[in-house]
Design a protein around this motif. Structure first.
Motif, PDB file in Angstrom:
ATOM      1  N   TRP A 176      40.512  35.512  32.541  1.00 60.21           N
ATOM      2  CA  TRP A 176      40.857  35.649  33.950  1.00 60.21           C
ATOM      3  C   TRP A 176      42.315  35.301  34.174  1.00 60.21           C
ATOM      4  O   TRP A 176      42.980  34.722  33.310  1.00 60.21           O
ATOM      5  N   HIS A 177      42.794  35.645  35.355  1.00 58.72           N
ATOM      6  CA  HIS A 177      44.181  35.344  35.732  1.00 58.72           C
ATOM      7  C   HIS A 177      44.235  35.210  37.246  1.00 58.72           C
ATOM      8  O   HIS A 177      43.735  36.073  37.976  1.00 58.72           O
ATOM      9  N   LEU A 178      44.812  34.118  37.732  1.00 61.01           N
ATOM     10  CA  LEU A 178      44.978  33.913  39.169  1.00 61.01           C
ATOM     11  C   LEU A 178      46.402  34.253  39.568  1.00 61.01           C
ATOM     12  O   LEU A 178      47.351  33.627  39.092  1.00 61.01           O
ATOM     13  N   GLN A 179      46.548  35.256  40.414  1.00 62.85           N
ATOM     14  CA  GLN A 179      47.862  35.649  40.915  1.00 62.85           C
ATOM     15  C   GLN A 179      48.155  34.935  42.226  1.00 62.85           C
ATOM     16  O   GLN A 179      47.310  34.897  43.119  1.00 62.85           O
ATOM     17  N   ILE A 180      49.339  34.349  42.334  1.00 63.54           N
ATOM     18  CA  ILE A 180      49.790  33.725  43.579  1.00 63.54           C
ATOM     19  C   ILE A 180      51.125  34.343  43.954  1.00 63.54           C
ATOM     20  O   ILE A 180      52.064  34.348  43.149  1.00 63.54           O
ATOM     21  N   SER A 181      51.214  34.871  45.139  1.00 67.05           N
ATOM     22  CA  SER A 181      52.449  35.494  45.601  1.00 67.05           C
ATOM     23  C   SER A 181      52.715  35.085  47.042  1.00 67.05           C
ATOM     24  O   SER A 181      51.830  34.585  47.741  1.00 67.05           O
ATOM     25  N   GLY A 182      53.928  35.312  47.483  1.00 67.33           N
ATOM     26  CA  GLY A 182      54.269  34.996  48.867  1.00 67.33           C
ATOM     27  C   GLY A 182      54.601  33.529  49.060  1.00 67.33           C
ATOM     28  O   GLY A 182      54.413  32.694  48.169  1.00 67.33           O
ATOM     29  N   GLY A 183      55.091  33.210  50.245  1.00 66.86           N
ATOM     30  CA  GLY A 183      55.449  31.838  50.569  1.00 66.86           C
ATOM     31  C   GLY A 183      54.289  31.073  51.184  1.00 66.86           C
ATOM     32  O   GLY A 183      53.196  31.610  51.381  1.00 66.86           O
ATOM     33  N   LEU A 184      54.544  29.818  51.516  1.00 65.36           N
ATOM     34  CA  LEU A 184      53.502  28.964  52.073  1.00 65.36           C
ATOM     35  C   LEU A 184      53.044  29.426  53.450  1.00 65.36           C
ATOM     36  O   LEU A 184      51.942  29.080  53.881  1.00 65.36           O
ATOM     37  N   GLU A 185      53.866  30.201  54.134  1.00 61.25           N
ATOM     38  CA  GLU A 185      53.499  30.695  55.462  1.00 61.25           C
ATOM     39  C   GLU A 185      52.671  31.976  55.381  1.00 61.25           C
ATOM     40  O   GLU A 185      52.097  32.405  56.379  1.00 61.25           O
ATOM     41  N   SER A 186      52.597  32.574  54.195  1.00 56.95           N
ATOM     42  CA  SER A 186      51.880  33.840  54.037  1.00 56.95           C
ATOM     43  C   SER A 186      50.378  33.638  54.171  1.00 56.95           C
ATOM     44  O   SER A 186      49.847  32.558  53.890  1.00 56.95           O
ATOM     45  N   ALA A 187      49.677  34.689  54.569  1.00 56.92           N
ATOM     46  CA  ALA A 187      48.221  34.621  54.692  1.00 56.92           C
ATOM     47  C   ALA A 187      47.592  34.427  53.319  1.00 56.92           C
ATOM     48  O   ALA A 187      47.992  35.065  52.348  1.00 56.92           O
ATOM     49  N   THR A 188      46.606  33.551  53.248  1.00 56.09           N
ATOM     50  CA  THR A 188      45.946  33.263  51.974  1.00 56.09           C
ATOM     51  C   THR A 188      45.363  34.522  51.351  1.00 56.09           C
ATOM     52  O   THR A 188      45.479  34.747  50.143  1.00 56.09           O
ATOM     53  N   MET A 189      44.726  35.354  52.180  1.00 55.16           N
ATOM     54  CA  MET A 189      44.065  36.548  51.657  1.00 55.16           C
ATOM     55  C   MET A 189      45.039  37.485  50.964  1.00 55.16           C
ATOM     56  O   MET A 189      44.686  38.184  50.025  1.00 55.16           O
ATOM     57  N   GLY A 190      46.276  37.507  51.403  1.00 53.70           N
ATOM     58  CA  GLY A 190      47.260  38.381  50.780  1.00 53.70           C
ATOM     59  C   GLY A 190      48.055  37.707  49.685  1.00 53.70           C
ATOM     60  O   GLY A 190      48.872  38.360  49.015  1.00 53.70           O
ATOM     61  N   SER A 191      47.838  36.410  49.489  1.00 57.53           N
ATOM     62  CA  SER A 191      48.634  35.647  48.525  1.00 57.53           C
ATOM     63  C   SER A 191      47.886  35.302  47.246  1.00 57.53           C
ATOM     64  O   SER A 191      48.507  35.026  46.222  1.00 57.53           O
ATOM     65  N   LEU A 192      46.558  35.265  47.317  1.00 55.06           N
ATOM     66  CA  LEU A 192      45.752  34.883  46.158  1.00 55.06           C
ATOM     67  C   LEU A 192      44.875  36.046  45.712  1.00 55.06           C
ATOM     68  O   LEU A 192      44.281  36.729  46.536  1.00 55.06           O
ATOM     69  N   LEU A 193      44.814  36.254  44.406  1.00 56.85           N
ATOM     70  CA  LEU A 193      43.929  37.267  43.845  1.00 56.85           C
ATOM     71  C   LEU A 193      43.492  36.827  42.456  1.00 56.85           C
ATOM     72  O   LEU A 193      44.329  36.614  41.573  1.00 56.85           O
ATOM     73  N   LEU A 194      42.200  36.656  42.294  1.00 48.58           N
ATOM     74  CA  LEU A 194      41.646  36.296  40.997  1.00 48.58           C
ATOM     75  C   LEU A 194      41.251  37.572  40.273  1.00 48.58           C
ATOM     76  O   LEU A 194      40.431  38.350  40.752  1.00 48.58           O
ATOM     77  N   LEU A 195      41.859  37.791  39.108  1.00 42.51           N
ATOM     78  CA  LEU A 195      41.560  38.957  38.293  1.00 42.51           C
ATOM     79  C   LEU A 195      40.677  38.533  37.132  1.00 42.51           C
ATOM     80  O   LEU A 195      41.005  37.585  36.415  1.00 42.51           O
ATOM     81  N   VAL A 196      39.558  39.204  36.956  1.00 49.83           N
ATOM     82  CA  VAL A 196      38.620  38.906  35.878  1.00 49.83           C
ATOM     83  C   VAL A 196      38.633  40.069  34.891  1.00 49.83           C
ATOM     84  O   VAL A 196      38.542  41.237  35.300  1.00 49.83           O
TER      85      VAL A 196
END
Length: 298
Positions: A176-196
């Motif tokens: 798996w791989h957890l992607q984190i993008s965007g700043g702290l003000e960004s929406a969580t749904m658009g900033s986190l993505l778990l790839l399996v």
């Protein structure tokens, strides 16, 4: 029922009788609880509700003519994803007492945080012949109520996708791989993505069985959540703007990371934990492992 001071007449209590929301599961229906601690983004929701309306009284008490078209509408809002939308809509042109059955299905990928379900009886069309004290604009609310369901459990929550890592830049054999993008003000749904990785059948199967996990699935999911928590906390500590007094918007990455930090390190300051991570990475890793309670399966 929500009773607000409005610039027009509305029906009295009892004109609309709304039963509580029911959560539909494989083994039947149950009253919608306050929270679903085991929920994750792979879990869609199926909800039902019955609402009875005395249309004659609703119109007369609002000062509307007997042919005024009304509507019952359900709208959902998810604070974790900052998404919302119409769930169901029923136009009401009959007379007498009617029963409306709402059957709502929501995609787990669109949800997160607090799910708000707003039900409202509204004027369906603009009335040019309305009295000054009567509702006249389309959408004027005659009755409404709100119920909520907390979907955020103890584990980190994020959208996920199962893909073939051989077609990406990730190692073919990674699980798996957890992607984190965007700043702290960004929406969580658009900033986190778990790839399996679909090639790792043990991990992919564990997420397929997340609703009813086997013992081996629970162990795999525990390992994934522990690793995701580590990555998220390390990401947070590496950002100089991350602090316990940070004023992050609801549903933002910063708010999610701060909530996770408070859960894992209650009563401890971000400064102290950041210092421990820098001075003793191995001890910090063990502290984090203990905090996430890895492999503690029921």
């Amino acid at each position: 029922m929500s009773r607000r001071v409005l610039p027009y007449r509305i029906p009295s209590e009892g004109v609309v009788l709304a039963e509580g929301w029911l959560l539909v599961a494989e083994d039947g229906e149950v009253a919608m609880p306050e929270a679903l601690p085991d929920w994750d983004y792979q879990m869609d929701l199926h909800l039902r509700r019955t609402v009875r309306v005395d249309l004659d009284r609703a119109r007369s008490q609002s000062g509307l003519p007997t042919d005024a078209a009304l509507a019952l509408a359900v709208v959902w809002t998810a604070t974790g994803s900052s998404l919302s939308g119409p769930a169901e809509h029923a136009r009401l042109t009959a007379s007498g007492v009617i029963t409306a059955e709402f059957d709502v299905r929501l995609r787990g990928a669109d949800l997160g945080g607090l799910l708000l379900l707003d039900t409202a009886l509204v004027l369906a069309e603009r009335r040019t012949d309305a009295r000054p004290s009567s509702p006249r604009r389309a959408g004027s609310v005659l009755w409404s109520d709100r119920e909520s369901l907390r979907l955020q459990g103890d584990a980190p929550q994020f959208p996920m996708a199962v893909i073939d890592f051989a077609r990406t830049s990730f190692p073919d054999d990674a699980a798996w791989h957890l992607q984190i993008s965007g700043g702290l003000e960004s929406a969580t749904m658009g900033s986190l993505l778990l790839l399996v990785n679909e090639r790792n059948t043990v991990t992919a199967t564990a997420f397929e069985n997340a609703g009813k996990p086997r013992p081996i699935d629970r162990i795999v999911l525990s390992a994934v959540y522990a690793d995701a928590a580590r990555i998220m906390i390390e990401h947070a500590l590496g950002n100089g703007d991350f602090a316990e007094d940070g004023d992050f918007p609801d549903g933002s990455l910063g708010a999610t990371l701060l909530s996770l930090f408070d859960q894992l390190f209650p009563g401890q300051s971000v400064t102290d934990i950041r210092l421990r991570q820098r001075q003793s990475p191995a001890l910090f890793a063990s502290d984090l492992q203990a905090a996430v309670k890895i492999f503690e399966v029921p």
